[in-house]
Design a protein around this motif. Structure first.
Motif, short mmCIF file in Angstrom:
data_model
loop_
_atom_site.label_atom_id
_atom_site.label_comp_id
_atom_site.label_asym_id
_atom_site.label_seq_id
_atom_site.Cartn_x
_atom_site.Cartn_y
_atom_site.Cartn_z
N VAL A 53 -16.67 29.29 80.86
CA VAL A 53 -16.77 30.46 79.98
C VAL A 53 -15.85 31.57 80.48
O VAL A 53 -15.14 32.22 79.70
CB VAL A 53 -18.23 30.95 79.90
N SER A 54 -15.83 31.79 81.79
CA SER A 54 -14.98 32.83 82.37
C SER A 54 -13.50 32.49 82.20
O SER A 54 -12.67 33.36 81.91
CB SER A 54 -15.31 33.01 83.85
N VAL A 55 -13.17 31.21 82.37
CA VAL A 55 -11.78 30.78 82.18
C VAL A 55 -11.34 31.05 80.75
O VAL A 55 -10.25 31.58 80.50
CB VAL A 55 -11.63 29.28 82.54
N ARG A 56 -12.18 30.70 79.81
CA ARG A 56 -11.82 30.89 78.40
C ARG A 56 -11.70 32.37 78.05
O ARG A 56 -10.86 32.76 77.24
CB ARG A 56 -12.85 30.20 77.51
N THR A 57 -12.54 33.19 78.65
CA THR A 57 -12.46 34.64 78.42
C THR A 57 -11.12 35.18 78.93
O THR A 57 -10.45 35.98 78.26
CB THR A 57 -13.62 35.37 79.12
N ALA A 58 -10.71 34.72 80.11
CA ALA A 58 -9.44 35.17 80.68
C ALA A 58 -8.26 34.70 79.83
O ALA A 58 -7.32 35.46 79.57
CB ALA A 58 -9.30 34.66 82.11
N LEU A 59 -8.31 33.45 79.39
CA LEU A 59 -7.23 32.92 78.56
C LEU A 59 -7.14 33.68 77.23
O LEU A 59 -6.05 33.93 76.72
CB LEU A 59 -7.44 31.43 78.31
N ALA A 60 -8.30 34.04 76.68
CA ALA A 60 -8.31 34.80 75.43
C ALA A 60 -7.65 36.16 75.62
O ALA A 60 -6.93 36.64 74.73
CB ALA A 60 -9.74 34.96 74.93
N LYS A 61 -7.86 36.79 76.77
CA LYS A 61 -7.22 38.07 77.05
C LYS A 61 -5.71 37.92 77.17
O LYS A 61 -4.94 38.74 76.66
CB LYS A 61 -7.80 38.68 78.33
N LEU A 62 -5.28 36.86 77.83
CA LEU A 62 -3.84 36.60 77.96
C LEU A 62 -3.20 36.34 76.60
O LEU A 62 -2.07 36.78 76.33
CB LEU A 62 -3.60 35.42 78.90
#
Length: 355
Positions: A53-62
């Motif tokens: 979930v954290s990885v996907r949140t970071a990728l969404a920000k990028l």
């Protein structure tokens, strides 16, 4: 001091901050060049010891920052603004094209144009939509950004649409208006070349089979024929006049009667839509082509050789290339506006012969 420490809010670091910052830095420094693939989600989870979930949140920000682009089933890649396939997601620009479903059912010409335009549109971030008519009242600039006007002469309606800020390009019509772009084949010159080729082969009685409806397209094609045969107007015995938009069976009957009474040694058909009715008439009269009569038609009708059973010449227009260029122009013009000059491009046709 103690009071400030107690009451001043302190931002807690997100668990994915390290991942976010490292990838940002790697992209901006060039360590991760454009179009390079980011580690997969499981690999990022393992590397940074964080949840999916954290990885996907970071990728969404990028992705929101325009640094990466996600491709379904392939992963995430560093954006490359120079490559549409790796550009940041953007809103599609709505472009209208004046076609209806009926056009596809009755005309290979419109089908070829639309297929090429539709295939090019996604690459240019264009959403292509059919409209039944061209009207400034219907095409509002708050929705439409561009118009590909097929076989439509310059008129006040098109000028009004352009004044609204909608980019307009005419397809296969010459535009003299400074704000109306155009991609076109010169019907006059290409008709002249086609008929001249018949004269160079020794043909002297070259019949013209066409409607004369006064449109710019018709006038130009007939004008090219007249120039080639050195006439100011068609000779009655060499002119088979058709009525526009009639059934093929009616065209065949008219052409059959004409060929019975007048046996030209060559025929020029300015519109490909009338070629099959001519072929049916020639078959009924047992006319051997090209032994008894040479034939050249305008339009890309090479595919019809499978239906008619005899060799013929035809003027082939680069319709697909013209449609692709029109969509690319509209895309650039919509985005960059005055930085892109109004396109006025003439395309050469080729005279080809079926076997």
């Amino acid at each position: 001091m103690l009071d400030e420490l107690v009451h001043k809010p302190v931002r807690k670091k997100a668990v994915y901050d390290r991942m976010l910052n490292e990838i940002r830095q790697a992209i901006r420094s060039g360590q991760l060049p454009p179009r390079s693939r980011i580690l997969s989600e499981p690999e990022l989870c393992e590397r940074y010891c964080i949840s999916r979930v954290s990885v996907r949140t970071a990728l969404a920000k990028l992705e929101k920052d325009g640094l990466i682009v996600k491709k379904n089933g392939l992963g995430s890649f560093v954006c490359d603004p120079a490559d549409p396939a790796f550009s940041p997601a953007q809103e599609l620009n709505d472009v209208a094209i004046n076609l209806t479903e009926m056009n596809f059912n009755v005309s290979w010409y419109y089908t070829k144009i639309y297929q090429a335009a539709a295939a090019t549109a996604p690459q240019c971030r264009v959403k292509l939509s059919l409209v039944s008519e061209i009207s400034a009242a219907l095409l509002k600039p708050n929705h439409w950004k561009g118009l590909l006007a097929l076989n439509t002469d310059e008129n006040a309606e098109l000028e009004a649409i352009a004044r609204q800020g909608i980019e307009v390009i005419l397809f296969n019509r010459i535009s003299h208006h400074p704000d109306l772009a155009s991609v076109y084949v010169d019907y006059y010159e290409e008709s002249f070349r086609a008929v001249r080729s018949l004269r160079e082969r020794g043909c002297r009685k070259i019949a013209l089979i066409t409607p004369n409806d006064g449109t710019s397209s018709s006038v130009a094609r007939i004008g090219g024929y007249l120039k080639a045969v050195d006439r100011s107007f068609p000779e009655p015995e060499l002119f088979c006049s058709l009525v526009q938009d009639r059934p093929d069976a009616e065209y065949t009957a008219v052409i059959t009667e004409y060929l019975k009474s007048h046996r030209p040694d060559a025929v020029y058909i300015p519109f490909g839509a009338h070629f099959l009715p001519f072929a049916a008439a020639a078959h009924q009269l047992n006319i051997r082509i090209p032994e008894d009569m040479a034939v050249i038609s305008f339009d890309d009708i090479g595919e019809m050789r499978n239906f008619c059973g005899f060799p013929f010449g035809y003027v082939k227009m680069p319709l697909a290339q013209m449609a692709e260029d029109a969509i690319r122009y509209l895309s650039e013009k919509i985005i960059r506006r005055n930085a892109v000059p109004v396109l006025k491009r003439r395309y050469p046709a080729t005279l080809e012969f079926s076997n």
